[in-house]
Structures are given as structure tokens and as C-alpha cells.
Enzyme design. Structure first.
Site, short mmCIF file in Angstrom:
data_model
loop_
_atom_site.label_atom_id
_atom_site.label_comp_id
_atom_site.label_asym_id
_atom_site.label_seq_id
_atom_site.Cartn_x
_atom_site.Cartn_y
_atom_site.Cartn_z
N GLU A 116 0.82 -1.22 0.00
CA GLU A 116 0.00 0.00 0.00
C GLU A 116 0.85 1.27 0.00
O GLU A 116 0.56 2.22 -0.73
CB GLU A 116 -0.90 -0.03 1.23
CG GLU A 116 -1.90 1.08 1.33
CD GLU A 116 -2.74 0.94 2.59
OE1 GLU A 116 -2.99 1.96 3.23
OE2 GLU A 116 -3.12 -0.19 2.93
N ASP A 117 1.91 1.28 0.83
CA ASP A 117 2.70 2.50 1.01
C ASP A 117 3.93 2.59 0.09
O ASP A 117 4.37 3.69 -0.25
CB ASP A 117 3.19 2.61 2.46
CG ASP A 117 2.03 2.88 3.42
OD1 ASP A 117 0.92 3.14 2.93
OD2 ASP A 117 2.26 2.82 4.64
N ASP A 156 -3.39 -4.50 13.79
CA ASP A 156 -3.02 -3.24 13.15
C ASP A 156 -3.88 -2.09 13.67
O ASP A 156 -3.39 -1.03 14.05
CB ASP A 156 -3.18 -3.40 11.63
CG ASP A 156 -2.97 -2.10 10.87
OD1 ASP A 156 -2.08 -1.33 11.25
OD2 ASP A 156 -3.71 -1.87 9.90
N ASP A 195 -23.14 -1.59 39.87
CA ASP A 195 -22.38 -2.80 39.56
C ASP A 195 -21.23 -2.52 38.57
O ASP A 195 -21.15 -3.10 37.51
CB ASP A 195 -23.29 -3.89 39.00
CG ASP A 195 -24.09 -3.41 37.79
OD1 ASP A 195 -24.23 -2.19 37.64
OD2 ASP A 195 -24.56 -4.26 37.01
#
Length: 734
Positions: free
Chosen positions: A94-95, A157, A277
Site C-alpha cells: 500500500e505505502d 493493526d 455494579d
């Protein structure tokens, strides 16, 4: 007995350290991976480190620190070497524009497929950010259906990103937090990953509502000190009692999450001081039988609250969770929730499907969980096959991710779990799509009920089918599950495709004429329109318009924008004063025999001769109302763009349902006389009902009759008014 007291943290975890180091990760991995597997993981780390060299996170840390942190979370679950490698490489495609075939060559197809499933579709053009996001989710969820490790790495992630969200801009923080709450939190819950589920919930809450989070965290911290004595006393009492009974057990004190406390305050409209509670206790015993023995022991120690006992051991939750839940009145009148489970149940409760990797020696005890998970993942593939686009797919999946469930039985006593609010028709589609499509009636607890009836825990449901039955567009108004909705929509799209295409063509032509455009699209315009609308053909585009998925007016305006500076736009007609003459717009002609692409509204039951108007409903085509229908009038105010002019065609050869009510004196034979007159007036009765006034003097007779048109109805009503005993007669419209 060993004791352990734990409490969820009340503050957002701090970002990871600025110096990226793989040492801690390799130390964790060396505990369960072989040397050859560890060597492959180190190779993946070096590749990722080189790919991300010089890239920094928003916080100023080297980017490689993020993949390492994700891999560490996966290592805590003891995921295999391929998943750890995918965690280290999950952003390189992706990067850094690393190609999938390069990853296949370096690390093998399984790792490359995992990384591909985790990568967004950055290179595809979408019409909107929403569409792009929906398509990315669809890609990820379908990859998850093929290999559940995809979502485990993705959740790791997302968890690390949420832990380090502090350096982002406020708008981006809220968007990511909302996305986490709407999609990733329910997926974690659905897969039984309760630790991740709770932490993601609290982190998302802290970024969505920071002031509420801080205020609540401060209140819980103060209450923690005030209630320490109570918690210690309860722990001591429970341990002593279980010891005396001879039950080996571990007792854990636990504090409810801030988001859990917040939702309880919100839903029940309580102040913090009224939420008593906020503490609960977990009792982990050595055997299945001792769960119930421990339950009896606790009930003898403290008084149980009526209606607050749930047996999730006999009937596990959808995600495989098993425990006994009971709420007791403890010292000082404080309600305390106890969860009782075995060690195996505890593993599944905390780690869900990840327990398969954590405790591989106990695979036999997890087979039921794995089967449930497989069934849900398979349902994602079924929904994908029947869904038109990514936004619709995501809509169906979100519906099925709600955690609340209802448990019902088949006639053969098989337990079926469905989302809260599911109907009898949802049950039919859960059994099989063909069963749902052919459903004509349903019995709940041996009594016949409407298909829209909501199911309750313990119901015994029997479905009655007919081979000639087909889905009705009205079903979309009350089904609850994604599988049912996608199956009905798929049927309506495919079986009635020809009708939808023809209706869509007529609607678009009308919209184009409104804008002074030629309804016959030139080839270059049609080709460009298909490219920009992601439709495969003009028929697909017409079908989408015909079922209400696309609005004809919006498509027409899009076409105008494409060609307004082109010679393809016809010259408008100008009057003597230089004003543009509007083109005459012909209304859409309907005959009532178009099939499911055109529906007659049940609220007003239009018949030929009535003045009518049409409403475009998403995936339901065109719904026809009378012009004076109250329901239609209210809906026109909400969505004026979805209404079009329609008229009845000529030579209509069918009959239409129409409801009438008669007020008659309550005397012998009145119903027989009315029914006989309806028959003699060449009409047919499809439904009849009766009511009486409180004095039993007047009878209200409700009929649904079949007539040809308004003239036929007027003749019928005139004949009915002449019957002795009939005092009033009117047509029911809404």
C-alpha cells in the site's frame, strides 16, 4: 487458592517507544516458532525495514515501529510464522508500491495473499470516499472469509493505530474512532476476541467523546478507592466459601469498561452514582460440572436477583462464548455480577478464534467455535454473491455484526441463534435461501403468525413453504439479517430483470426530457456514462434505476454535466420573449401488471380511475399511491426527489383489491345479504372482518373486494347502500 484481581485501565494507553527494536519480538517468537520459521520472520523484517526506510509516523517515530508492534500483538496470540510475516509486511504494498508477485517470489503465495488482503485499493478511482471505504472493507472481509488470519492481523493493526492515535488531527481521530466502533469492534466481538473488543471500545470512546471519557475515568478512579473494602470483603467471602465446598477455583475481581458503564448510564438514563455494579467477579473452576456447583454455592452465599441468571454454557453465544452469568446482592446491598466458567471456556472467552493458535493441544474443545466461525465467514461469501455493490455488502454485514442475540428452536430441537429483533422470515433464510424464498406461512409455538413476527428466546419455529412462492418486495421492510436482505434483493434483481430494465429506461427518458435532453443517448455519451457509473451495460444502469438503487433525476443531471458544453446538447426552444420553453413531460404509464417492479401501496390501494403518483423505493422499484393518500403525503415531504408523475394505461385487463367498510344494524342475515350483493355486482371477496360497537347495536363489516376500476367500485357501493339495514358505506384509504 490463587487470587488475582484485575481492572481495566481508565486511560488511553501511551504510544510505543520511539526506538524501533525487533529484539522483544524475536524473544516472544522464539518461545514457539522453530529456528527455520524464525529465520523467515527475520527476513520479512529486514525487507519491511528497507521498504519503509526514511518513512516516519505522524508521531515522529520510524515507521517500522508500527509493523513491529502489530507483529508483537500477533505474537501474543501465538499466530504462525506466515501471519507474523504478513504483520511485518502489511503496509509495503500500500505505502511502498511493492508488487504482489515480488512478495510471492520472496516469501511465498500464502504470505503474499495475506498482505494483499490487508492492503487498500489505492489505485482504483471511486466516485466518493464512502464508496472507496466500502470497497476496501469488502476486500478485507472477503479475504478474511478465505483466511481468518487476515482479520486477526488487521485487528492487531487497528489496535496499535488506536493506541497511538493521539498525534492525529481531531477530525481524523473522530473518523477513525467511529469506523473502529462501527466495524472493527463488532468484528472483534463476533470472533470472540473479547480483550481486543473491550480495549478498542474504550479507545474509540476516548477519541469520540474525550470530555465524557475523562469525566467518567475520574469518577471511576474515585469510586475504586471508595469500594476497595467492599471488593476485598467479597473476594474473601467467595474464596472461603468455595474452599469449604472443596471446589478448586480462581476468583478474579474485574472492573467494567468505561464504555460499558457509559452505555448503561445512557440506555437506562442513570447517573454514575446509580450505576452500582461497576465491579464484577469471575470464577474459573476445573470442570463443567463444578460450574453449576459453584453457582449453587454462590446463590447460598448471597441472594440472587430475580431474572438476572443466564446460562451461556448450555446455549453458547454466537461467537462461541460460554459462561454462567448471575447477579447477586452483596454486602451493603450492592449488586454484583459473577461469571462462572472452566479454564477452556476462559481461553475461548478471552481469545476467541485466536485460541486455536494459542492452545493447539486443545483443538477438540474448540471445534464448535471453529464451526460457528466458519459458518459466519461462509455467510459473508453468500452475501457477496447476491450483493450488487460494496456499500450494500457492507450494509448487510454491519446488520449481522450486532452482538445481541435471540435463541430459537427448529421443530427437531436444533438451536438457531439470530440477531435481536430477527423475524420468522429471517429464521427461514437462516435455514436455507431456498426455504426463505418459498416461505408462505410460519408457526411459532404451534400457532400460525405473520412472517414479520419478531422471535423471542425459546420460540419453536416451523416454516411452511410452497414451490410456487417467491419473495415479496415488502419483505425488505421487516427482515433483520444481512443474509435475508441480500437474498431477497438478489431475487428481485434477477427474476424481474426485464421489468426493471424497461421501467428504468422509461424513468430515465422522462428525466432527460425534463432537462431538454434527447432521451436517446448518443454512443459516446453512453460509453462515458458507463465508465463513470461503474455499470457494465446500459441495461444494468436501467435495472438499477428500475429497482430504485439509482435515482433517474441524478443520472440525468450527471449526463447534462457531461455534455452541456458539447454539440450533442439539443438547442432549447425559445419563445417570443426569449424565454426557454419547458418540454412537455409525459407521465409514466402503468398497467398494474408489471410484476414486482411496480407495487400498488397497501395503505391506499389505488385502482384505475384514481389520480395516482409514484414513489421510487431503493431495491423495491416503483410504489403507486393515490394522490390524496395520507401516508404518501407524509413521505413526499421527507423525500420529494423520489416522486414522479404516473397515470393509468388504457385497456387494463385485471382486477384490483379495494377495502370498504359498511356500518349496518346488528340483525340476523345482514352479512349474508351483503356478501350476496357483492357477488351479484360481479365482484369477489378476498377478506372479511367484523366489529361491534359497545352496545351491540351496530356491526362494522370490513371487506376487501376485487374490482375493475372506480366505475365498477361506484356501481358496487351504490348497490350495497340499497340493502335494508346498511346505514353507512365508505372506501378505506389508509
Amino acid at each position: 487458592m490463587p487470587q488475582k484481581k484485575t481492572a481495566s485501565t481508565a486511560t488511553t494507553p501511551a504510544p510505543v517507544a520511539g526506538v524501533a527494536s525487533v529484539t522483544q519480538l524475536t524473544t516472544k517468537l522464539s518461545e514457539y516458532l522453530t529456528p527455520s520459521e524464525l529465520k523467515k520472520v527475520k527476513e520479512a523484517y529486514r525487507f519491511s525495514d528497507e521498504a519503509h526506510l526514511g518513512q516516519m509516523r505522524m508521531s515522529g517515530e520510524p515507521y517500522i515501529s508500527h509493523p513491529i508492534a502489530v507483529a508483537e500483538i500477533c505474537a501474543d496470540w501465538k499466530l504462525d510464522a506466515q501471519a507474523i510475516m504478513a504483520a511485518l509486511l502489511h503496509d509495503v504494498m500500500e505505502d511502498q508500491d511493492v508488487r504482489k508477485d515480488e512478495l510471492i517470489e520472496r516469501f511465498g503465495a500464502p504470505v503474499a495473499n495475506l498482505v494483499d488482503g490487508l492492503s487498500k485499493l489505492e489505485k482504483i478511482e471511486f466516485q466518493s470516499q464512502v464508496e472507496a471505504q466500502a470497497e476496501n472493507f469488502r476486500k478485507m472481509l472477503l479475504a478474511m472469509a478465505r483466511d481468518v488470519r487476515v482479520i486477526l492481523v488487521k485487528l492487531a493493526d487497528r489496535l496499535h493505530n488506536m493506541r497511538t492515535l493521539g498525534s492525529m488531527a481531531p477530525v481524523k481521530k473522530r473518523r477513525i474512532a467511529r469506523e473502529t466502533m462501527e466495524v472493527y469492534v463488532p468484528i472483534a466481538h463476533r470472533l470472540g476476541l473479547n480483550n481486543i473488543y473491550r480495549e478498542l471500545q474504550d479507545l474509540a470512546f476516548s477519541h469520540l467523546y474525550p470530555m465524557r471519557y475523562k469525566t467518567l475515568a475520574k469518577a471511576v478512579k474515585a469510586a475504586r478507592g471508595n469500594r476497595r473494602e467492599v471488593v476485598s470483603k467479597i473476594l474473601e467471602s467467595v474464596n472461603n466459601t468455595l474452599d469449604a465446598t472443596g471446589i478448586p477455583a480462581q476468583v478474579y475481581g474485574r472492573e467494567k469498561t468505561l464504555y460499558g458503564i457509559y452505555t448503561k448510564m445512557l440506555n437506562k438514563r442513570l447517573s454514575f452514582s446509580q450505576v452500582l455494579d461497576i465491579y464484577g467477579f469471575r470464577v474459573v473452576v476445573d470442570s463443567f460440572a463444578n460450574c453449576y456447583v459453584a453457582l449453587g454455592t454462590l446463590h447460598a452465599l448471597f441472594k440472587p436477583m430475580p431474572g438476572k441468571f443466564k446460562d451461556y454454557i448450555a446455549i453458547p453465544k454466537l461467537n462461541g462464548y460460554q459462561s454462567l452469568h448471575t447477579t447477586l446482592i452483596g454486602p451493603y446491598g450492592t449488586p454484583i455480577e459473577f461469571q462462572i466458567r472452566t479454564q477452556d471456556m476462559h481461553r475461548v472467552a478471552e481469545s476467541g478464534v485466536a485460541a486455536h493458535w494459542l492452545y493447539k493441544d486443545d483443538e477438540g474443545s474448540l471445534s464448535d467455535l471453529q464451526q460457528r466461525t466458519h459458518a459466519w465467514l461462509q455467510s459473508l461469501l453468500d452475501i457477496q454473491k447476491q450483493t450488487g455493490d460494496s456499500a450494500e455488502f457492507l450494509e448487510h454485514v454491519k446488520v449481522d455484526l450486532f452482538p445481541d442475540s435471540v435463541y430459537v428452536f427448529t421443530p427437531k430441537s436444533k438451536i438457531i441463534a439470530l440477531p435481536r429483533g430477527a423475524t420468522a422470515l429471517d429464521f427461514a433464510y437462516t435455514i436455507h435461501t431456498d426455504i426463505g424464498d418459498q416461505t408462505i406461512a410460519v408457526k411459532i409455538n404451534l400457532e400460525q403468525v405473520p412472517l414479520r413476527t419478531e422471535l423471542r428466546n425459546g420460540d419453536i419455529v416451523e416454516i411452511i413453504t410452497s414451490p410456487t412462492s417467491r419473495p415479496n418486495p415488502n419483505w425488505l421492510g421487516f427482515v433483520r439479517t444481512g443474509k435475508a436482505r441480500s437474498a431477497i434483493r438478489h431475487h428481485l434483481r434477477t427474476i424481474n430483470l426485464t421489468e426493471s430494465i424497461e421501467l428504468g429506461r422509461r424513468l430515465l427518458s422522462q428525466a432527460l426530457v425534463t432537462l431538454n435532453l434527447d432521451p436517446e443517448l448518443p454512443a459516446p455519451v453512453a460509453e462515458r456514462l458507463l465508465n463513470e457509473s461503474s455499470a457494465k451495460s446500459l441495461d444494468d444502469l436501467y435495472a438499477d434505476i428500475g429497482v430504485g438503487k439509482r435515482m433517474a433525476a441524478l443520472v440525468a443531471r450527471h449526463i447534462l454535466g457531461m455534455v452541456e458544453n458539447d454539440q450533442l446538447v439539443p438547442r432549447p426552444q425559445i419563445d417570443a420573449d426569449g424565454e426557454v420553453l419547458p418540454k412537455k413531460i409525459d407521465p409514466v404509464v402503468i398497467y398494474g401488471s408489471e410484476g414486482v417492479s411496480v407495487q400498488l401501496a397497501s395503505c391506499c390501494q389505488p385502482i384505475p380511475g384514481d389520480t395516482i403518483i409514484g414513489q421510487m423505493k431503493r431495491d423495491q422499484g416503483l410504489t403507486i399511491h393515490t394522490h390524496d393518500c395520507d401516508v404518501g403525503r407524509r413521505q413526499r415531504l421527507k423525500e420529494p426527489d423520489r416522486w414522479i408523475d404516473v397515470v393509468w394505461g388504457s385497456d387494463i385487463d385485471r382486477r384490483f383489491d379495494c377495502s370498504i367498510t359498511l356500518l349496518a344494524r346488528n340483525e340476523k342475515g345482514i352479512l349474508a345479504r351483503v356478501a350476496a350483493e357483492i357477488g351479484e355486482s360481479d365482484s369477489n371477496i378476498t377478506h372479511v372482518g367484523m366489529d361491534e360497537d359497545k352496545d351491540h347495536m351496530i356491526t362494522y363489516l370490513h371487506f376487501t373486494v376485487q374490482v375493475e376500476d372506480r366505475v365498477h367500485l361506484a356501481r358496487l357501493m351504490r348497490n350495497l347502500r340499497s340493502i335494508p339495514g346498511v346505514t353507512r358505506l365508505l372506501r378505506d384509504k389508509g
